[in-house]
Design an enzyme around this catalytic site. Sequence first.
Site, mmCIF file in Angstrom:
data_model
loop_
_atom_site.group_PDB
_atom_site.id
_atom_site.type_symbol
_atom_site.label_atom_id
_atom_site.label_comp_id
_atom_site.label_asym_id
_atom_site.label_seq_id
_atom_site.Cartn_x
_atom_site.Cartn_y
_atom_site.Cartn_z
ATOM 1 N N LYS A 2 17.808 -8.973 74.412
ATOM 2 C CA LYS A 2 19.021 -9.291 75.162
ATOM 3 C C LYS A 2 18.960 -8.890 76.635
ATOM 4 C CE LYS A 2 22.155 -9.263 71.225
ATOM 5 N NZ LYS A 2 23.415 -8.767 70.654
ATOM 6 N N ASN A 25 23.229 -12.820 75.317
ATOM 7 C CA ASN A 25 22.981 -13.185 73.916
ATOM 8 C C ASN A 25 23.039 -14.687 73.693
ATOM 9 O OD1 ASN A 25 25.838 -13.566 74.013
ATOM 10 N ND2 ASN A 25 25.948 -13.268 71.809
ATOM 11 N N GLY A 56 21.346 -3.796 74.381
ATOM 12 C CA GLY A 56 22.043 -5.005 74.817
ATOM 13 C C GLY A 56 23.379 -5.194 74.130
#
Length: 282
Positions: free
Chosen positions: A75, A96, A138
């Site tokens: 991510k 994402n 992330g």
Amino acid sequence: MNEYRTVLAGLIGAGIQASRTPALHEREGDAQGLRYLYRLIDLDVLGVDAGALPDLLAAAERMGYTGLNITFPCKQAVIGLLHELSDEARGIGAVNTVVLRDGRRIGHNTDCLGFAEGFRRNLSDAPRERVVQLGAGGAGAAVAHALLSEGVQQLTVFEVDSARAQALVDNLNAHFGGQRARVGHDLAGAATEADGLVNTTPVGMAKLPGAPLPLELLHSGLWVAEIIYFPLETELLRHARSLGCRTLDGGNMAVFQAVKAFELFSGVEADAERMLAHFGRM
């Protein structure tokens, strides 16, 4: 007209064979009259790591993919390979969802609003003076932004990589002002004082079983949230429920981030309630 609209999407990540995301997208596509195909691009199956991202993105473009979802451990690694970021993705520092359009790669983050929507639906009246977050990757960055946006006054972040924890805390304090986020050093003390605890680490997944903290640190005064959805009831949530804690499972974030990603890929408004029902049946 929808029957002529086609979407080819995929998920890039490691150890994703159990993901429910393909079925979630494809079933909603069927319901909308779209030709919607969603494929898994599993780094573990391919025998590669995040270093393969440039090749995978280029291959997806050549094969006419509409977009890609990105999960652990990519991510943050994917950001340098994109042409453009949404304001949310730039602020969070994690992506994402990548839309592939006209030779350009546009990064979005739907994790933040995905977690926030689940939080509002299930824990809207929960106290949020002090919250402990485990993990600063992330997904953790997106969840931390969502928590502060939802009114958490003091967020204490625990992460094995201290530099990553500090970077997230600095980002949060710059974005939200004040010193509402801090790096945690005493997990036992922070858990004792906390109103809520959120796990954004992969510990608890089917492929990484266990709990992300000593379970004796949980107490009945905590609400406990999880972003893992396979299994839906992690060891952490099971123990929290046995103590009488209010809980939020990872299915909420999985569904609501997928709702927005579906819309970005297809250009069609998704039916969130139908996607929740699809997820429940799975």
